[in-house]
Design a protein around this motif. Structure first.
Motif, PDB file in Angstrom:
ATOM      1  N   ARG A   1      38.863  43.171 -10.825  1.00 50.67           N
ATOM      2  CA  ARG A   1      38.621  43.503  -9.417  1.00 50.67           C
ATOM      3  C   ARG A   1      37.843  42.383  -8.723  1.00 50.67           C
TER       4      ARG A   1
ATOM      5  N   LEU B   1      45.769  47.187  -7.092  1.00 50.51           N
ATOM      6  CA  LEU B   1      44.906  46.310  -6.289  1.00 50.51           C
ATOM      7  C   LEU B   1      45.711  45.363  -5.423  1.00 50.51           C
TER       8      LEU B   1
ATOM      9  N   LEU C   1      32.415  49.919  -9.520  1.00 49.27           N
ATOM     10  CA  LEU C   1      32.483  49.457  -8.132  1.00 49.27           C
ATOM     11  C   LEU C   1      31.109  49.137  -7.549  1.00 49.27           C
TER      12      LEU C   1
ATOM     13  N   PHE D   1      46.412  48.751 -13.105  1.00 46.48           N
ATOM     14  CA  PHE D   1      45.286  48.686 -12.180  1.00 46.48           C
ATOM     15  C   PHE D   1      45.430  47.498 -11.239  1.00 46.48           C
TER      16      PHE D   1
ATOM     17  N   TRP E   1      40.127  39.483  -8.058  1.00 51.99           N
ATOM     18  CA  TRP E   1      41.039  39.768  -6.946  1.00 51.99           C
ATOM     19  C   TRP E   1      40.309  39.624  -5.602  1.00 51.99           C
TER      20      TRP E   1
ATOM     21  N   ARG F   1      36.338  45.492 -14.060  1.00 53.04           N
ATOM     22  CA  ARG F   1      35.409  44.904 -13.081  1.00 53.04           C
ATOM     23  C   ARG F   1      35.698  43.414 -12.917  1.00 53.04           C
TER      24      ARG F   1
ATOM     25  N   PRO G   1      41.468  49.678   1.582  1.00 55.32           N
ATOM     26  CA  PRO G   1      41.257  49.123   0.235  1.00 55.32           C
ATOM     27  C   PRO G   1      40.183  49.847  -0.579  1.00 55.32           C
ATOM     28  N   GLU G   2      39.096  50.258   0.063  1.00 55.03           N
ATOM     29  CA  GLU G   2      38.035  50.921  -0.694  1.00 55.03           C
ATOM     30  C   GLU G   2      38.485  52.273  -1.238  1.00 55.03           C
TER      31      GLU G   2
ATOM     32  N   ALA H   1      42.887  54.258  -7.682  1.00 51.43           N
ATOM     33  CA  ALA H   1      43.381  53.568  -8.868  1.00 51.43           C
ATOM     34  C   ALA H   1      42.513  53.854 -10.089  1.00 51.43           C
ATOM     35  N   LEU H   2      41.216  53.822  -9.911  1.00 52.93           N
ATOM     36  CA  LEU H   2      40.318  54.002 -11.054  1.00 52.93           C
ATOM     37  C   LEU H   2      40.236  55.453 -11.514  1.00 52.93           C
TER      38      LEU H   2
ATOM     39  N   ARG I   1      41.770  52.922  -1.901  1.00 51.22           N
ATOM     40  CA  ARG I   1      42.800  52.558  -2.878  1.00 51.22           C
ATOM     41  C   ARG I   1      42.160  52.226  -4.228  1.00 51.22           C
ATOM     42  N   ASP I   2      41.035  51.518  -4.213  1.00 52.95           N
ATOM     43  CA  ASP I   2      40.330  51.175  -5.453  1.00 52.95           C
ATOM     44  C   ASP I   2      39.910  52.438  -6.200  1.00 52.95           C
TER      45      ASP I   2
END
Length: 173
Positions: free
Chosen positions: A69, A29, A144, A25, A72, A66, A121-122, A128-129, A124-125
């Motif tokens: 994230r 990120l 998120l 994960f 990061w 969380r 990025p939003e 990933a999840l 991609r997050d």
């Protein structure tokens, strides 16, 4: 300064078992193996220090994801720069594999990695999840801090963008 609590053996084992998923994960990120390892280390340290805040009976993985994230995001804000991504080929153990298969798989992996990296990025997050970590839409939304419809919308747009990008790259080869 907070001192880490001594987690019981079950929680300790659960955190240890979570490391490969957390690392994957964090890799998504950050786009960098070294940065991902830093995020994992910081997330696990924060989880241990704040273990008293963990609600037993809830998903430990979502709680630690969380933390990772948020770390990061905070780190990115502090650094105000965007790092390039490592070649995914660095993650492959190539010894003893058929060269042609490895080259084809590596090229495909680079193409997918580039397609994922090109997402905002939003998106991609969410990819990933939901797609990599196999969290439900609800779990991803909770992690998120978004409405479930937003997660579904972002994932839908991400899938369409990935399909378009990969189809376009495949046609060029």
């Amino acid at each position: 300064m907070n001192r880490p609590m001594n987690p019981d053996d079950t929680t300790r084992q659960a955190l240890i078992a979570l490391i490969p998923r957390l690392r994957r994960f964090a890799r998504v990120l950050t786009g960098s193996i070294a940065d991902a390892d830093d995020v994992v280390q910081a997330a696990l340290e924060k989880a241990m220090v704040n273990l008293g805040q963990y609600q037993p009976g809830t998903r430990l993985d979502a709680w630690v994801f969380r933390i990772a994230r948020n770390h990061w995001i905070d780190d990115r804000r502090r650094m105000h720069n965007r790092m390039g991504h490592d070649d995914i080929g660095e993650m492959l153990d190539l010894v003893g594999d058929d060269g042609v298969t490895v080259v084809e798989a590596s090229a495909e992996a680079r193409m997918v990695r580039a397609a994922v990296d090109s997402l905002p990025p939003e998106q991609r997050d969410v990819v990933a999840l939901v797609m990599l970590e196999e969290l439900s839409y609800r779990e991803a939304a909770d992690l998120l801090g978004l409405p479930i419809g937003t997660v579904m919308s972002r994932l839908s747009r991400a899938k369409a963008a990935l399909a378009k990008r990969i189809a376009g790259e495949g046609a060029m080869q």
